[in-house]
Design a protein around this motif. Structure first.
Motif, PDB file in Angstrom:
ATOM      1  N   CYS A 264      77.555   7.023   5.710  1.00 43.43           N
ATOM      2  CA  CYS A 264      76.572   5.940   5.690  1.00 43.43           C
ATOM      3  C   CYS A 264      76.844   4.979   4.539  1.00 43.43           C
ATOM      4  O   CYS A 264      76.977   5.397   3.391  1.00 43.43           O
ATOM      5  CB  CYS A 264      75.175   6.532   5.573  1.00 43.43           C
ATOM      6  SG  CYS A 264      73.883   5.288   5.534  1.00 43.43           S
ATOM      7  N   CYS A 267      73.380   4.751   2.148  1.00 45.54           N
ATOM      8  CA  CYS A 267      72.995   5.805   1.201  1.00 45.54           C
ATOM      9  C   CYS A 267      74.216   6.569   0.694  1.00 45.54           C
ATOM     10  O   CYS A 267      74.078   7.419  -0.180  1.00 45.54           O
ATOM     11  CB  CYS A 267      72.018   6.763   1.857  1.00 45.54           C
ATOM     12  SG  CYS A 267      72.737   7.696   3.216  1.00 45.54           S
ATOM     13  N   GLY A 271      71.630  10.516   3.110  1.00 40.75           N
ATOM     14  CA  GLY A 271      70.607  10.490   4.161  1.00 40.75           C
ATOM     15  C   GLY A 271      69.582   9.398   3.924  1.00 40.75           C
ATOM     16  O   GLY A 271      68.991   9.313   2.855  1.00 40.75           O
ATOM     17  N   CYS A 272      69.416   8.531   4.945  1.00 41.24           N
ATOM     18  CA  CYS A 272      68.430   7.459   4.822  1.00 41.24           C
ATOM     19  C   CYS A 272      68.018   7.042   6.223  1.00 41.24           C
ATOM     20  O   CYS A 272      68.394   7.675   7.198  1.00 41.24           O
ATOM     21  CB  CYS A 272      69.015   6.269   4.054  1.00 41.24           C
ATOM     22  SG  CYS A 272      70.320   5.414   4.953  1.00 41.24           S
ATOM     23  N   CYS A 275      71.044   5.950   8.669  1.00 43.35           N
ATOM     24  CA  CYS A 275      71.857   7.017   9.264  1.00 43.35           C
ATOM     25  C   CYS A 275      70.974   8.110   9.862  1.00 43.35           C
ATOM     26  O   CYS A 275      71.464   9.183  10.189  1.00 43.35           O
ATOM     27  CB  CYS A 275      72.799   7.605   8.228  1.00 43.35           C
ATOM     28  SG  CYS A 275      71.963   8.264   6.781  1.00 43.35           S
TER      29      CYS A 275
HETATM   30 ZN    ZN Z   1      72.202   6.702   5.137  1.00 40.59          ZN
END
Ligand code: ZN
Lengths: 345, 803
Positions: A264, A267, A271-272, A275
């Motif tokens: 991604c 981030c 993780g955000c 994504c």
């Molecule tokens: Zn992300």
């Protein structure tokens, strides 16, 4: 007389000093140095002096005259400078007012993405190939290992013109046409273009959209070449730090088939929302050209191998620029298009 | 496909692996797990309760006061469900319980009566309504009589489960069954697959004694197996079976139907159960329908069949649409005692066609149309027979009534490890390849440096070497593939001249102040030919989705104007858009329309807009003409391009010009006709459209620099009075002809029409520049030449010098 001269000089210098404008200064000049001025009078009156005093007096008068003249000139320069400054002061403008606009348009965001992709692959030795948007069923499906009756080619999903002609559903027929034309020669192409599917337009679907596909065919093309090429592409397009991963997938015209995710870019993998908390974003589909496809195009699949990949500029633009609705690309709202007017580097 | 991890555990050991990790492993190996559904998420303090008494609430008609034994104690719970009754075992959510959606159960008073919890429906526990048995769809769920009050209701209901939702690619129909999934997971985890044991005691009576079978449509139905089971007691299925079905998204009905659905999910083989007695004829005939024949299907819809659709009949009339849906006339009902279980291989294309024609897609048809495993057709029927004895008290008649001409051979593929490694760019050892194939339970033998592989029929996607390469690579891990670049001679890439010049056109248009638009190629019939430079028969869709998108465009302008109207309607008064794209004309020999690249532009509003200095200028014809002229200059075509007054539908008759390249019309430019402007809610709007293909096909001349002048030029101005109809362009032509080589340049610097010239006349002023690159011109030379120009003007256009 000497005294008179000295007094005259002091008087003149005082008046020069006191002059506040060019005009006043000119009056002083006329008053003291003019033909009717006291200095001229003094010079005229020299004839009355004894002959032996005349040279001395003459020199004295000249000194005074020079003094006065120099002072006058100096003062004049000063006053002129002041006058200029005053004039410029009056010409002062408000530099915070906006400038006159330069009329400039810009690329549509999809063209921006497509050209960026094209340019990367051109630098890798690819040619840009294009083909018709209205295609024969043969090139759109059959030549791509999708024979008649194949479930993946439902009439419901495509815009047919006749039983054998349709609006192309992907840019892959350009690959099929290129292979048919280049029979036996190595190929390295990138194929951008408009494609059409029988979808109702909504935030994530559009009956018309854009695809860009790539095809490499040669005698020694390996799956590792596909992976290496895509990894370079991901870095160029989405940033030096991007990692890629391949996941098995399925397309009728490639075997093995993969989907490529990139780490991604928002981030970095932690993780955000971009994504969906996975750290990875799906970017494109790819694979090794199916032997049936090679064979139909006249390439001996025991000698030739190849890889192909395809992606959607809309999806890339949506991810890169945070566009939430695919319809924005086709509404042509000036307030949307005009945002894509500047560099990102 | 919903995969219950609890159910899967019956076939493959996944202990010790968290569902999320399992999902990740499955995804990375090739089957994408879309979602992970933890069914017990948020559920706490939910137990089995026994309703000891149930009375109407004195204050509220619809409420019941129930005394519920919840194990240690009996508590009062108020329940509004219509189906609550004394003696039931129910699901009780006690105070402190959490339900999906964040609802918390607390001790409460309802119309003066204390309620120590809530009696729940399955939906209240997060079960999808469409999977709840019809009997409980509208009320609370009733648990079996043997459920023990106070025990955990979640495990009893199988809700202590995590479901993996598979997003299957079309080639992996093998994973449309729990066993198929077990093979995949087994390969990933290096675990064995435990297949169900099929054992039951058959009756002495033979199936073939009570039922005959005739398959007339052998091609569409190469295999048909019918088992007969007597003495069946139709009832509710045991809870574990219902739980599995609900986990898979299937609604439980009764034990017979549930068993067929269970086997379908377990084996991937669709089954159908007929009521033997309702068949009436003791006969099954498989044939193609006769046009107009009718059948009422299980969903109570009467359907008229078309010739060629495959039907199961009782010899007289259809009793099922093969592989799609059963008929109502032979449906299993509460009083059914003898059941015929059908397991068949129907040709995928036939099922696909019928299912599409009648608009019915079922769990059965989706599997059959992808091709089921030929080697599991008979086995699935046996599995159902076994379950009917175990769960419905049935007695299975010996043998089966069957027709079988189905090819059940596996496909042999020879593979050399070098071939695999060469294509992958890897160095996987041969034993590793063998081990991977063995983990997939694919029979493999290594001999003379070759792998001899027999691809099992359950994996219909394995046909050629490349299919096996994929199997080996995906289980070896795509992360292990190195990154290389193609070797071999490299050629320079690039754009062809059309592509390069098209980029030039775009950049020019943008530098001229226009924004690039991309509009739809499909338009309405009415708009398809508006503003077209050239019309030809239109290209029309067979099945358009709407009239607005039914025909391919022959001009870019209608949609560009639509976009302009869109902007203007949003108070963006100044719009400047251009587009490059194809128009579609007629039909060529290959059946395709001729696709011609065009460029078009639209401008409206203010061209110069510098508000605080009051410098504003509306767009006009000459703004657009300037843009076109600049484009021609950029393309090196200025000398070859001319403009001619023209008339086009939709454009202002006095303000329209054709654009000609080497005397051939290649485009048009002008003002939108005032009536068009009104129709489209636009103010003064100017448009142009050009045939880009023709423009870009014309080569520009080589660019060789011309020496910067060393000698001065001389200018002479002329003001002429001419008739209003006299075009400036033709005067310029006269001037240029008469001016000859010495005349370097001529430009218009004034136009006057008004009181100071006679009615019907206008004054035009030109500036002429004379120049010779080799020397300084003399006054006399210039005067002589200039006089010639004046004479020519007077003679050819009647122009007089303005006094
Ligand atoms: Zn992300």
């Amino acid at each position: 007389m000497e005294q008179q001269l000295e007094q005259l000089k002091q008087e003149a210098l005082q008046k020069i000093e006191a002059a506040a404008s060019v005009k006043e200064l000119n009056d002083v000049r006329v008053a003291y140095l003019g033909k009717k001025g006291p200095i001229t009078d003094l010079l005229k009156g020299m004839g009355k002096l004894p002959a032996e005093e005349r040279p001395k007096m003459g020199a004295l008068v000249n000194v005074v005259r020079e003094n006065v003249t120099t002072s006058l000139e100096e003062k004049m320069e000063l006053l002129e400078q002041q006058a200029v400054n005053e004039k410029l002061e009056k010409e002062t403008i408000d530099i915070t007012l906006p400038g006159r606009p330069v009329k400039l348009g810009n690329h549509h965001p999809l063209t921006r993405v497509v050209e960026e992709i094209e340019d990367f692959f051109i630098s890798m030795g690819y040619e840009v190939a294009e083909g018709p948007e209205v295609e024969q069923d043969y090139y759109n499906f059959e030549a791509l290992n999708l024979p008649k009756g194949h479930p993946a080619r439902d009439m419901q999903d495509s815009f047919y013109i006749t039983e054998d002609v349709l609006l192309r559903t992907h840019t892959s027929p350009v690959q099929a046409r290129t292979m048919a034309a280049k029979k036996g020669e190595p190929i390295k192409i990138i194929c951008p273009g408009k494609v059409y599917r029988r979808d109702s337009d909504d935030a994530t679907h559009s009956h018309q959209f854009t695809q860009i596909e790539g095809l490499v065919v040669g005698e020694d093309i390996r799956m590792s070449d596909l992976k290496g090429t895509l990894a370079l592409f991901a870095k160029k397009m989405f940033g030096e730090e991007r990692e890629i991963r391949l996941r098995p997938s399925f397309f009728p015209f490639t075997e093995p088939s993969v989907e490529m995710d990139i780490s991604c870019f928002k981030c970095g993998g932690s993780g955000c929302n971009v994504c969906k908390k996975t750290g990875w974003i799906e970017i494109l589909g790819a694979g090794m050209v199916h032997p049936n496809v090679l064979e139909m195009a006249g390439y001996d699949p025991t000698v030739f191998t190849g890889f192909a990949f395809g992606m959607g500029p809309e999806r890339i633009a949506m991810l890169k620029y945070g566009v939430e609705d695919i319809r924005h690309f086709f509404t042509n709202d000036m307030r949307f298009i005009s945002q894509f007017n500047r560099t990102e580097v | 496909m919903y995969v219950s991890t609890k159910w899967l555990e019956n076939y493959v050991d996944t202990k010790g692996i968290a569902p999320a990790d399992l999902a990740e492993k499955i995804t990375r190996a090739g089957i994408e797990v879309d979602t992970i559904i933890d069914r017990s998420e948020g559920l706490t303090n939910i137990v089995v309760g026994h309703v000891e008494s149930c009375e109407k609430h004195p204050e509220a008609d619809k409420l019941n006061i129930c005394q519920v034994n919840v194990g240690e104690e009996t508590v009062q719970i108020i329940c509004g469900a219509p189906n609550v009754a004394t003696g039931q075992n129910i699901i009780a959510a006690l105070p402190g319980a959490k339900l999906p959606g964040g609802m918390k159960i607390k001790k409460a008073k309802l119309r003066g009566e204390v309620s120590n919890g809530m009696i729940c429906s399955l939906q209240e526990l997060g079960v999808e309504g469409k999977t709840v048995a019809k009997a409980y769809a509208e009320g609370i769920y009733v648990l079996p009589a043997d459920a023990k009050p106070g025990t955990d209701a979640l495990s009893l209901l199988g809700l202590d489960d995590v479901i993996l939702e598979f997003d299957l690619t079309p080639n992996r129909s093998d994973a449309l069954s729990m066993l198929g999934v077990a093979y995949e997971v087994g390969a990933i985890l290096s675990q064995d697959v435990k297949l169900p044991k099929i054992e039951y005691a058959a009756s002495n009576e033979k199936a073939e004694d009570v039922l005959t079978l005739k398959v007339e449509a052998k091609e569409d139905n190469p295999m048909y197996v019918a088992k007969v089971v007597k003495n069946v007691k139709v009832a509710e299925s045991p809870l574990w079976l219902q739980n599995y079905l609900m986990a898979a998204g299937v609604r439980p009905h009764n034990n017979v139907v549930d068993i067929t659905n269970f086997v379908l999910l377990e084996y991937g083989q669709p089954l159908h159960a007929f009521d033997y007695d309702r068949l009436e004829t003791k006969e099954i005939v498989v044939r193609h329908a006769v046009e107009g024949e009718k059948i009422t299907t299980l969903d109570a819809v009467e359907r008229t069949l078309r010739a060629g659709q495959l039907v199961i009949t009782n010899g007289k009339e259809p009793v099922a649409l093969a592989g799609v849906m059963g008929g109502a006339n032979s449906e299993v009902h509460d009083g059914t005692t003898t059941v015929v279980i059908e397991s068949a291989y129907f040709a995928p294309a036939s099922v696909r066609k019928t299912s599409k024609d009648v608009g019915l897609r079922s769990d059965a048809s989706t599997r059959l149309e992808k091709g089921v495993d030929p080697n599991r057709v008979a086995e699935a029927a046996e599995r159902a027979a076994q379950l009917l004895t175990e769960l419905a008290g049935g007695e299975v008649l010996a043998g089966a009534v069957q027709f079988d001409e189905l090819n059940k051979e596996s496909v042999r593929i020879l593979l050399s490890p070098d071939y695999v490694n060469h294509r992958l760019g890897m160095k996987i050892p041969m034993d590793e390849m063998v081990s991977i194939l063995e983990r997939l339970q694919i029979p493999v033998e290594a001999a003379n440096g070759q792998l001899i592989v027999d691809a099992p029929t359950r994996r219909q996607d394995l046909r050629i070497k490349e299919d096996l390469i994929e199997e080996i690579a995906r289980l070896y891990g795509y992360d292990e593939i190195p990154m290389t670049l193609p070797i071999g001679e490299s050629v320079p890439g690039g754009l062809n001249s059309f592509q390069e010049k098209r980029r030039l056109v775009r950049r020019y248009m943008e530098s001229a102040g226009l924004y690039q638009a991309i509009t739809y190629s499909l338009t309405s019939r009415a708009e398809s030919q508006s503003f077209a430079l050239e019309t030809a028969p239109v290209t029309e869709l067979l099945m358009p989705m709407s009239e607005d998108r039914s025909v391919l465009r022959q001009s870019l302008l209608p949609h560009l104007l639509e976009a302009t109207t869109y902007n203007v309607a949003r108070r963006i008064d100044t719009v400047s858009l251009y587009e490059t794209g194809s128009v579609f004309l007629g039909t060529q020999e290959d059946g395709l329309p001729k696709e011609v690249g065009h460029v078009a532009a639209v401008i409206t509003g203010k061209w110069v807009d510098h508000a605080w200095q009051q410098e504003n200028k509306k767009v006009d014809f000459f703004v657009m003409k300037g843009i076109v002229e600049g484009l021609m200059d950029t393309l090196g075509l200025t000398e070859k391009v001319t403009y001619a007054k023209a008339n086009h539908d939709g454009l202002h008759p006095g303000r329209t010009a054709d654009i000609l390249l080497n005397d051939v019309v290649v485009g048009v430019l002008g003002q939108l006709h005032p009536s068009e402007q009104k129709k489209r809610d636009l103010k003064e709007t100017y448009v142009t459209e050009m045939n880009l293909a023709l423009l870009l096909a014309e080569s520009a001349e080589a660019l060789v620099y011309e020496q910067v002048p060393r000698y001065p030029s001389m200018s002479r101005d002329i003001a002429l009075v001419v008739s209003k109809d006299e075009a400036a362009g033709s005067l310029i032509d006269i001037i240029q002809e008469a001016g000859g080589k010495l005349l370097k340049d001529v430009s218009v610097f004034d136009l006057y029409e008004g009181d100071k010239v006679d009615e019907g006349m206008k004054s035009l002023a030109f500036s002429l520049t004379y120049f010779d690159a080799e020397r300084t011109l003399t006054d006399e030379e210039v005067v002589t030449r200039h006089d010639k120009v004046l004479a020519a003007l007077k003679e050819k256009s009647g122009a007089v010098l303005r006094g």
